[in-house]
Design a protein around this motif. Structure first.
Motif, PDB file in Angstrom:
ATOM      1  N   TRP A 233       0.827  -1.207   0.000  1.00 42.67           N
ATOM      2  CA  TRP A 233       0.000   0.000   0.000  1.00 42.67           C
ATOM      3  C   TRP A 233       0.857   1.251   0.000  1.00 42.67           C
ATOM      4  CZ3 TRP A 233      -3.891  -1.530   4.449  1.00 42.67           C
ATOM      5  CH2 TRP A 233      -4.692  -2.579   4.002  1.00 42.67           C
ATOM      6  N   ASP A 234       0.489   2.223  -0.808  1.00 38.95           N
ATOM      7  CA  ASP A 234       1.118   3.538  -0.817  1.00 38.95           C
ATOM      8  C   ASP A 234       0.006   4.571  -0.682  1.00 38.95           C
ATOM      9  OD1 ASP A 234       2.001   6.144  -2.033  1.00 38.95           O
ATOM     10  OD2 ASP A 234       3.889   5.059  -2.232  1.00 38.95           O
ATOM     11  N   PHE A 249      -9.555  -4.869  14.067  1.00 38.47           N
ATOM     12  CA  PHE A 249      -8.268  -4.195  13.960  1.00 38.47           C
ATOM     13  C   PHE A 249      -8.467  -2.754  13.494  1.00 38.47           C
ATOM     14  CE2 PHE A 249      -9.042  -6.082   9.814  1.00 38.47           C
ATOM     15  CZ  PHE A 249      -8.698  -5.074   8.925  1.00 38.47           C
ATOM     16  N   VAL A 250      -7.584  -1.883  13.951  1.00 40.73           N
ATOM     17  CA  VAL A 250      -7.540  -0.491  13.515  1.00 40.73           C
ATOM     18  C   VAL A 250      -6.084  -0.164  13.230  1.00 40.73           C
ATOM     19  CG1 VAL A 250      -7.952   1.922  14.118  1.00 40.73           C
ATOM     20  CG2 VAL A 250      -9.569   0.152  14.864  1.00 40.73           C
ATOM     21  N   MET A 251      -5.801   0.399  12.063  1.00 42.07           N
ATOM     22  CA  MET A 251      -4.425   0.643  11.657  1.00 42.07           C
ATOM     23  C   MET A 251      -4.276   2.050  11.072  1.00 42.07           C
ATOM     24  SD  MET A 251      -4.613  -1.906   8.351  1.00 42.07           S
ATOM     25  CE  MET A 251      -2.872  -1.894   8.027  1.00 42.07           C
ATOM     26  N   ARG A 252      -3.066   2.585  11.199  1.00 43.58           N
ATOM     27  CA  ARG A 252      -2.761   3.927  10.694  1.00 43.58           C
ATOM     28  C   ARG A 252      -1.518   3.850   9.817  1.00 43.58           C
ATOM     29  NH1 ARG A 252      -1.067   9.181  14.347  1.00 43.58           N
ATOM     30  NH2 ARG A 252      -1.466  10.795  12.764  1.00 43.58           N
ATOM     31  N   ASP A 253      -1.499   4.620   8.737  1.00 42.10           N
ATOM     32  CA  ASP A 253      -0.401   4.522   7.779  1.00 42.10           C
ATOM     33  C   ASP A 253       0.947   4.848   8.429  1.00 42.10           C
ATOM     34  OD1 ASP A 253       0.503   7.483   6.938  1.00 42.10           O
ATOM     35  OD2 ASP A 253      -1.664   7.493   7.197  1.00 42.10           O
ATOM     36  N   PRO A 254       2.048   4.319   7.887  1.00 41.49           N
ATOM     37  CA  PRO A 254       3.359   4.432   8.540  1.00 41.49           C
ATOM     38  C   PRO A 254       3.879   5.845   8.705  1.00 41.49           C
ATOM     39  CG  PRO A 254       3.387   2.681   6.899  1.00 41.49           C
ATOM     40  CD  PRO A 254       2.095   3.418   6.717  1.00 41.49           C
ATOM     41  N   ASP A 293      -0.341   5.105  16.909  1.00 40.08           N
ATOM     42  CA  ASP A 293       0.979   5.393  16.355  1.00 40.08           C
ATOM     43  C   ASP A 293       1.035   5.095  14.862  1.00 40.08           C
ATOM     44  OD1 ASP A 293       1.997   6.138  18.852  1.00 40.08           O
ATOM     45  OD2 ASP A 293       2.570   4.073  19.342  1.00 40.08           O
ATOM     46  N   PRO A 294       1.771   5.901  14.095  1.00 39.76           N
ATOM     47  CA  PRO A 294       1.943   5.607  12.675  1.00 39.76           C
ATOM     48  C   PRO A 294       2.567   4.228  12.474  1.00 39.76           C
ATOM     49  CG  PRO A 294       2.687   7.830  13.173  1.00 39.76           C
ATOM     50  CD  PRO A 294       2.410   7.173  14.488  1.00 39.76           C
ATOM     51  N   GLY A 295       2.044   3.499  11.511  1.00 43.39           N
ATOM     52  CA  GLY A 295       2.545   2.155  11.250  1.00 43.39           C
ATOM     53  C   GLY A 295       2.136   1.137  12.280  1.00 43.39           C
ATOM     54  N   SER A 296       1.178   1.500  13.124  1.00 45.54           N
ATOM     55  CA  SER A 296       0.744   0.615  14.207  1.00 45.54           C
ATOM     56  C   SER A 296      -0.640   0.047  13.911  1.00 45.54           C
ATOM     57  CB  SER A 296       0.718   1.384  15.527  1.00 45.54           C
ATOM     58  OG  SER A 296       0.244   0.578  16.581  1.00 45.54           O
ATOM     59  N   PRO A 313       7.726  -0.793   8.818  1.00 40.86           N
ATOM     60  CA  PRO A 313       8.876  -0.110   9.421  1.00 40.86           C
ATOM     61  C   PRO A 313       8.571   1.363   9.667  1.00 40.86           C
ATOM     62  CG  PRO A 313       9.531  -1.375   7.479  1.00 40.86           C
ATOM     63  CD  PRO A 313       8.042  -1.351   7.496  1.00 40.86           C
ATOM     64  N   PRO A 314       9.189   1.971  10.669  1.00 43.59           N
ATOM     65  CA  PRO A 314       8.968   3.403  10.946  1.00 43.59           C
ATOM     66  C   PRO A 314       9.376   4.270   9.746  1.00 43.59           C
ATOM     67  CG  PRO A 314      10.144   2.336  12.751  1.00 43.59           C
ATOM     68  CD  PRO A 314      10.124   1.353  11.622  1.00 43.59           C
ATOM     69  N   GLN A 315       8.596   5.316   9.484  1.00 43.93           N
ATOM     70  CA  GLN A 315       8.876   6.264   8.410  1.00 43.93           C
ATOM     71  C   GLN A 315       8.846   7.680   8.981  1.00 43.93           C
ATOM     72  OE1 GLN A 315       9.621   5.243   5.355  1.00 43.93           O
ATOM     73  NE2 GLN A 315       9.076   3.074   5.608  1.00 43.93           N
TER      74      GLN A 315
END
Length: 641
Positions: A233-234, A249-254, A293-296, A313-315
């Motif tokens: 994903w971009d 699940f809940v996710m946020r972009d990196p 958190d981003p990427g979490s 990975p962290p960005q």
């Protein structure tokens, strides 16, 4: 903002941590969870009015009983309509003897939204048609709860076309139209794969069929399968998904482009796009609400256990600056302070524009989202004048020239005066937002307070951003000019919007940006059409490179000019036509340095600088230039058809 700008979108989720009976005993209602969901969505109504959807998953339902439900709507005031109908149905079923609304078990069995997991979505569409089929949540059904999937989100994938190609290469048959469908099918594919692997392993171990659902549910590795889905994903995204067995699940972009917040208490785990709705709805302190958190990825299993894991990975952290400038409601304490700071940061430019003539200047704002920044502007102007007055009094006292008349002249007759001059018709704006002929109607969106501005005054109006300039030229400035001010100064708390967005804001066409059109006009006036042609060739070549090597070739359009030169050209372009008025118009934009100084922590500024956080942004901006040059309308990152 004066130019209508849409945003995708708002999310809310409520995961009850107690049985329904607990909420009935404590709060006297079996609709506690549904009511909280409605309030979270109502407090975020600013984030989407094109459509609404809600979903529910019930835990541990007996075989043969429905466990997943969904309602969506695009009618006027769809949010209120959906909840009104469901509440009406709740009591209607009880009156007809189909359910006992006071019995938690009866409610859970018979009422569609009497479950433990409730999610809701508010849509501002940047793609697709405005119909119910485009509303979240999207649902992928199966007769296996552990393969049933419901997904919603606030996101935009820049590489949705490539993601669809991956589906096709597998032999799938994706239905093009929205990247939401792409995300749903990608997660669904990996869910199917994991489910099949688990089923075969358990079957080979001799596990009886009756035990199979519970065993698969317990073993389902949600973080792993979703991380596999998200690998390619971009974009910017905050995504919430619920599997039919009750895993969530809940996710946020990196890079944290799109916002997402959460609250965890003994009674509930809740999520929303903005922080304040969680504080208000659950009467929580700001310290109790944290950003995902981003990427979490926050995962809540059906048994209630919760985990927080990194799926990427962290960005570099680049949250959307427009959340601070415009989109998020201003009652968040941090955003409130930042918007005031943005208004105050404009003071030096404004004082220069009016020549320090506070005695004949009227300050106002273009309703309603710029109001908070306006308070900051007025504070900044008063502080500026206070310092001027103090200096003058001290000097006059030293020279022995201090008199009552001097004090009156310094303070009483030369103090910043604020008035509410412009009024917006909200209903008219909503109607125009989806009307193809909006340019013919937009002149009636605003009206003014008559008698406030005197002929010959300077009229300074604050806006939070200027995208196209259409409303300024066709409506606002024409109306304001009726009062015959000698000069109208329009101030934007956002810098010049020069580049398109591809992460969730509906501004992807270069040719619609007034700053871009101003730069093009300046280039052509200077006889540099050949430069525009070269940029076209450069963009074509750039798109032939691997995605990670691409650069923003459109920046060359602006390279020959200062910010002030482009602002001056914008001022010329928005000057109202067809009216008898000889006054002056000046448009002032926030500086990028002042934007960063006003906002606490990092903020994404690619709309203003062209420095995108992902490779998809560079692909999109070059494609956007090609579309403009070739006269092609529409999104520059559209899905293939």
């Amino acid at each position: 903002m004066s130019d209508f700008l849409t945003h995708e979108c708002g999310i809310a989720a409520v995961r009850l941590r107690k049985p329904l009976a607990y909420y009935y005993d404590r709060y006297g209602t079996n609709l506690w969870g549904l009511n909280k969901l409605f309030l979270l969505m109502e407090k975020q109504r600013n984030r989407g009015q094109d459509g609404t959807g809600i979903g529910c998953v019930k835990l541990d339902m007996p075989i043969g009983q429905p466990y997943v439900h969904r309602r969506r709507g695009v009618e006027q005031d769809a949010l209120s309509e959906i909840f009104r109908k469901e509440t009406k149905n709740f009591y209607k079923m009880s009156r007809k003897g189909q359910m006992n609304h006071k019995d938690p078990e009866s409610v859970k069995k018979h009422f569609d939204f009497g479950g433990e997991i409730l999610i809701g979505h508010l849509r501002y569409g940047t793609s697709g048609e405005f119909d119910v089929g485009c509303c979240h949540p999207y649902l992928r059904r199966s007769n296996w709860p552990t393969r049933t999937l419901m997904v919603m989100g606030n996101f935009n994938m820049t590489n949705a076309g490539e993601l669809n190609e991956v589906l096709i290469d597998r032999g799938q048959h994706p239905v093009f139209g929205t990247d939401t469908q792409t995300v749903l099918e990608e997660i669904g594919y990996h869910l199917d794969e994991h489910h099949t692997d688990l089923y075969r392993r358990l079957r080979d171990e001799g596990v009886p069929g009756a035990e199979m659902p519970a065993r698969i549910s317990a073993a389902l590795d949600v973080p792993k399968l979703v991380a596999e889905s998200a690998a390619a994903w971009d974009g910017g995204y905050a995504i919430c998904g619920v599997i039919g067995n009750g895993d969530m699940f809940v996710m946020r972009d990196p890079r944290g482009i799109r916002p997402c917040h959460m609250l965890v208490t003994d009674e509930v785990i809740a999520f929303s796009s903005e922080r304040v709705p969680l504080m208000t709805v659950f009467e929580a302190d700001a310290s109790e609400v944290r950003a995902v958190d981003p990427g979490s990825m926050i995962t809540i299993k059906s048994d209630g256990s919760m985990s927080d894991s990194a799926f990427a990975p962290p960005q570099k952290y680049t949250p959307c600056s427009f959340e601070k400038i415009y989109f998020s409601r201003g009652n968040d304490p941090q955003i409130y302070r930042e918007r005031k700071a943005m208004g105050a940061a404009l003071v030096p430019q404004i004082v220069k524009s009016i020549g320090g003539a506070f005695d004949k200047s009227i300050f106002s704002f273009i309703p309603n989202t710029a109001e908070t920044a306006y308070y900051g502007l007025m504070d900044g102007l008063r502080l500026f004048r206070r310092q001027e007055v103090r200096s003058s009094i001290l000097q006059a006292s030293k020279d022995g020239t201090l008199t009552e008349d001097l004090v009156d002249d310094l303070i009483l007759r030369n103090w910043p005066k604020g008035e509410k001059v412009a009024h917006k018709d909200i209903k008219m704006r909503t109607f125009i937002s989806q009307e193809k002929g909006r340019d013919q109607l937009v002149s009636h969106v605003y009206d003014i307070t008559y008698g406030v501005v005197k002929a010959g005054d300077f009229l300074v109006v604050l806006d939070d951003s200027i995208v196209r300039g259409t409303t300024l030229k066709q409506s606002i400035l024409k109306i304001l000019a009726r009062t015959k001010p000698s000069k109208i100064v329009v101030c934007s708390t956002a810098p010049q919007i020069r580049y398109p967005d591809c992460y969730g804001i509906d501004m992807s066409e270069l040719g619609k940006f007034i700053a871009f059109n101003a730069a093009v006009a300046l280039q052509r006036r200077a006889g540099r059409q050949s430069l525009l042609d070269k940029i076209y060739d450069d963009c074509q070549q750039e798109l032939k490179l691997p995605a990670h090597e691409r650069r923003n070739r459109v920046q060359a359009v602006y390279a020959d000019f200062t910010d002030d030169e482009i602002s001056a050209e914008v001022s010329r372009m928005v000057y109202p036509e067809g009216i008898e008025w000889g006054g002056e118009v000046e448009v002032i934009f926030q500086t990028i340095d002042n934007l960063h100084a006003s906002i606490k922590g990092p903020c994404g500024d690619w709309y203003f600088t062209g420095n995108y956080p992902t490779s998809g942004g560079y692909s999109m901006v070059n494609q956007a230039y090609l579309h403009w040059y070739e006269g092609v309308n529409g999104r520059s990152y559209a899905l293939p058809l």
